[in-house]
Scaffold this active site. Structure first.
Site, PDB file in Angstrom:
ATOM      1  CG  ASP A  13      35.459  42.323  44.439  1.00 60.46           C
ATOM      2  OD1 ASP A  13      36.043  41.265  44.154  1.00 60.46           O
ATOM      3  OD2 ASP A  13      34.811  42.993  43.613  1.00 60.46           O
ATOM      4  CE  LYS A  16      32.730  36.405  48.842  1.00 61.31           C
ATOM      5  NZ  LYS A  16      32.789  37.775  48.291  1.00 61.31           N
ATOM      6  N   GLY A  40      37.576  35.490  43.002  1.00 64.38           N
ATOM      7  CA  GLY A  40      38.870  35.202  43.589  1.00 64.38           C
ATOM      8  C   GLY A  40      38.938  35.594  45.049  1.00 64.38           C
ATOM      9  CG  HIS A  41      37.771  33.951  48.150  1.00 64.44           C
ATOM     10  ND1 HIS A  41      37.060  32.916  48.709  1.00 64.44           N
ATOM     11  CD2 HIS A  41      36.852  34.816  47.680  1.00 64.44           C
ATOM     12  CE1 HIS A  41      35.750  33.146  48.569  1.00 64.44           C
ATOM     13  NE2 HIS A  41      35.610  34.293  47.947  1.00 64.44           N
ATOM     14  CD  GLN A 225      30.341  35.020  41.765  1.00 63.57           C
ATOM     15  OE1 GLN A 225      29.700  34.213  42.387  1.00 63.57           O
ATOM     16  NE2 GLN A 225      30.942  34.689  40.641  1.00 63.57           N
TER      17      GLN A 225
END
Length: 431
Positions: A13, A16, A40-41, A225
């Site tokens: 988080d 990225k 998730g991005h 991650q």
């Protein structure tokens, strides 16, 4: 041409998605090399928000080849749903713009069912905090040589044999957990139905990647991650099920270690964590609440509230070492605006001894007490800053102190979710 690996250097988080998107504009290939759709991005481009889970961040950029490498575990139904969602936002995804490694393991429905059943059966204090999406069980099957891979979808006899082998393992497990047996025929039928949609993207990624490298193309490797969730070097057992550190970029795509030229670690200006596990600098007070609110600290995939705390230089120095980080991208500096005093963890105290690293044993990690260094904050806004001249003096001092403590320079500085609000110090793609 330089090939760049982007890794999270904390517990994930770190932002990225924005940085990968920012770099992907000058890359030819963007490759995911580990993890699943549990990460998730979030990308914000010209005011449009894109939320990606399995797809590489490069899919939102035209003219790029996005790659899902063999180090990823892939839920095929989730992938197709995500493709349709992104298409609905005006992004074209075709076999010319997306390639999936033929040896990529598949996450099947029984993996998620096992994941959730185990977590529900776990006693309080032993829960891992899994998202329940089947990532862990899929990696277990890969190591156990019973996973179904993308290439297996192409041959009916092979597929049936692979399913039978998997069920020999999973049905007894399910019985012990009080879960119904797997419907073999229904599973095979659903895989046959989805096979043509997945196989159109399949190919020998290792071959293509090495050809692109020899041709001088720029490759951007995207991790999910963070390094503190690495199966070997993270806060075990509260970790993910794959290797997250930069070395996995080579294994997870088949390019070889010589194909990595620069490692960029993404680091948040404070620290967050989702789920269970040790967190030495966690704040359960007004400051922690303030960090969470200002940073909008909720997971992209799960929506779970993130735990927040002061910047931990000890941990980031450690992850920079294990990933061979050449430079960091410091994100969310603007979240610290308005704090009168800021704290940075510079060491731990454990049983009367001072440590400059996080010990391996879980009980020792849980008993580490942070040793803080205080710095003056700043009242001015850093949000949207695009040059050093736009930053308050105390913000610059904070960044410089972070560099000293983690023994790694800042290459990029991010001051908002917008991709343009980035200060470039060192170009990771420089030849």
């Amino acid at each position: 041409m330089a090939n760049v690996v982007v890794v999270g250097a904390q517990w994930g988080d770190e932002g990225k998605g924005k940085i990968v998107d920012w770099l992907s504009e000058r890359a030819d290939v963007i490759a995911r090399f580990q993890g699943g759709h549990n990460a998730g991005h979030t990308l914000v481009i010209d005011g449009t928000v894109y939320k990606l889970h399995a797809l590489p961040s490069g899919v939102v950029r035209g003219g790029k080849l996005s790659v899902i490498g063999n180090g990823v575990v892939l839920d095929p139904w989730n992938l197709l749903k995500e493709i349709e969602t992104i298409r609905a936002q005006g992004i074209e995804i075709t076999p010319e713009t997306l390639m999936i490694a033929e040896n990529t393991p598949l996450i099947l429905p029984y993996h998620g069912e096992l994941d959730r059943a185990r977590e529900e059966a776990a006693h309080k204090g032993t829960k891992i905090g899994t998202t329940g999406r089947g990532i862990g069980p899929a990696y277990e099957d890969k190591v156990g040589r019973r996973v179904i891979r993308v290439a297996d979808l192409a041959d009916a006899a092979t597929l049936e044999a692979r399913v039978d082998r998997a069920l020999q393992h999973h049905d007894p497990l399910r019985k012990g957990l009080g879960v119904e047996p797997i419907d073999r025929d229904a599973l095979i039928q659903s895989l046959r139905e989805i096979a043509p949609q997945i196989l159109q993207y399949a190919g020998p990624v290792w071959k293509m990647m090495n050809e692109k490298r020899k041709a001088g193309k720029r490759i951007l490797f995207e991790g999910a991650q963070g390094a503190l969730l690495d199966i070997d070097f993270g806060t075990y057992p509260f970790v993910t099920s794959s290797n997250v550190i930069a070395g996995q970029a080579a294994t997870g795509t088949g390019i070889g270690p010589g194909g990595i030229d620069y490692v960029l670690g993404i680091v948040k200006a404070y620290t967050t964590r989702v789920g269970e596990g040790p967190f030495p600098t966690e704040l359960e007070d007004a400051d922690g609440q303030r960090l969470g609110e200002r940073g909008h600290e909720f997971g992209t995939t799960t929506g779970r509230k993130r735990r927040c705390g002061w910047f931990d230089a000890v941990l980031v120095r450690q992850t920079c070492a294990t990933s061979g980080v050449n430079g960091i991208s410091l994100t969310k500096l603007d979240v610290l605006d308005g704090f009168e005093t800021l704290k940075i963890c510079v060491g731990y105290e454990l049983d009367g001894e001072r440590l400059d690293y996080l010990p391996t044993a879980a009980d020792s990690q849980a008993r580490c007490v942070p040793i803080y260094e205080e710095m003056p904050g700043w009242s001015e806004s850093t949000e949207g800053a695009r040059s050093w001249a736009d930053l308050p003096a105390n913000a610059i001092k904070y960044v410089r102190r972070v560099e000293e403590l983690i023994q790694c320079p800042v290459a990029l500085l991010s001051t908002s979710p917008e991709r343009e609000d980035t200060i470039l110090v060192t170009d990771p793609f420089a030849d």
